[in-house]
Design an enzyme around this catalytic site. Structure first.
Site, PDB file in Angstrom:
ATOM      1  N   LEU A  97      36.078  43.923  32.525  1.00 35.04           N
ATOM      2  CA  LEU A  97      35.912  42.531  32.932  1.00 35.04           C
ATOM      3  C   LEU A  97      36.312  42.512  34.392  1.00 35.04           C
ATOM      4  CD1 LEU A  97      37.620  40.606  29.974  1.00 35.04           C
ATOM      5  CD2 LEU A  97      35.190  40.598  30.543  1.00 35.04           C
ATOM      6  N   ASP A  98      35.508  41.874  35.244  1.00 35.82           N
ATOM      7  CA  ASP A  98      35.860  41.891  36.664  1.00 35.82           C
ATOM      8  C   ASP A  98      37.149  41.111  36.904  1.00 35.82           C
ATOM      9  OD1 ASP A  98      35.273  39.113  37.303  1.00 35.82           O
ATOM     10  OD2 ASP A  98      33.152  39.623  37.359  1.00 35.82           O
ATOM     11  N   GLU A  99      37.696  41.240  38.085  1.00 28.88           N
ATOM     12  CA  GLU A  99      38.999  40.674  38.415  1.00 28.88           C
ATOM     13  C   GLU A  99      39.067  39.163  38.166  1.00 28.88           C
ATOM     14  OE1 GLU A  99      42.115  40.884  42.195  1.00 28.88           O
ATOM     15  OE2 GLU A  99      40.091  41.682  42.425  1.00 28.88           O
ATOM     16  N   LYS A 100      37.958  38.461  38.393  1.00 32.60           N
ATOM     17  CA  LYS A 100      37.951  37.001  38.241  1.00 32.60           C
ATOM     18  C   LYS A 100      37.591  36.553  36.830  1.00 32.60           C
ATOM     19  CE  LYS A 100      37.040  36.068  43.070  1.00 32.60           C
ATOM     20  NZ  LYS A 100      36.166  35.468  44.053  1.00 32.60           N
ATOM     21  N   SER A 101      37.247  37.496  35.961  1.00 34.18           N
ATOM     22  CA  SER A 101      36.945  37.166  34.568  1.00 34.18           C
ATOM     23  C   SER A 101      38.180  37.412  33.720  1.00 34.18           C
ATOM     24  CB  SER A 101      35.772  38.015  34.068  1.00 34.18           C
ATOM     25  OG  SER A 101      34.617  37.737  34.823  1.00 34.18           O
TER      26      SER A 101
END
Length: 195
Positions: free
Chosen positions: A46-50
């Site tokens: 999951l990307d950093e903002k997810s």
């Protein structure tokens, strides 16, 4: 014997346990969230903002199987604007997104608008509020996981993602975990119905 966990990856964390370079030196890593066994790895990313459900395992074969297109991943996306049925239909049929400099058509998937906002923990970094215009929530269930796919999909239909939370992988749900919480999953193969 291999170990498996589910974790609620908070906003602002990388889906990894080791820094891979200078730029990541000050980034928050999953290892800060618990005492995990040696050799643990995240299953997918999951990307950093997810945020949301991330599975962890010490078994590379299990990781490969879960990352395959056989296992569904469900996301709740809060989007900018009141998403309409035409956009939901486009998302479900597949949309064109950019992927590594090339055009890519996403596979058909299950998409529906949530009638009420999901009961999720408040995010520590506040989103813009309603005075900046309406927002709405959609559920998107994929069997593929291209780079920032959900964000690119909602943008392609004119409703950029403001918040993205993975709520399910196969039959494993985020359930009542709070950001940073983890729980051991004793028999991940049967829970995912992969045996």
């Amino acid at each position: 014997m291999h170990k498996h966990f589910k974790i609620y990856k908070p906003y602002g964390y990388l889906s990894q346990f080791v820094n891979n370079g200078q730029k990541q030196h000050r980034k928050k890593l999953l290892g800060e969230l618990g005492d995990f066994p040696e050799g643990i790895m995240s299953v997918g990313r999951l990307d950093e903002k997810s945020e949301g459900l991330l599975l962890l395992t010490t078994n590379g074969k299990t990781s490969d199987l879960i990352n395959s297109s056989k296992v569904e991943k469900e996301y709740y996306a809060q989007v900018d604007g009141d998403i309409d049925e035409a956009a939901v239909l486009k998302l479900s049929e597949g949309v064109e997104i950019g992927l590594h400099g090339k055009k890519y058509i996403t596979k058909p998937c299950n998409v529906f608008k949530l009638q009420t906002a999901p009961d999720l923990p408040e995010r520590w970094k506040k989103l813009r509020n309603e005075r900046h215009g309406p927002t709405s929530w959609v559920s998107i269930t994929l069997t593929e996981g291209k780079f920032r796919q959900v964000r690119k999909m909602t943008s392609a239909v004119g409703f950029p993602t403001l918040r993205l939370v993975r709520v399910r992988v196969g039959t494993i749900h985020l359930a009542n975990l709070q950001p940073g919480d983890s729980l051991e999953v004793l028999d991940i193969e049967s829970v995912l119905d992969l045996s």
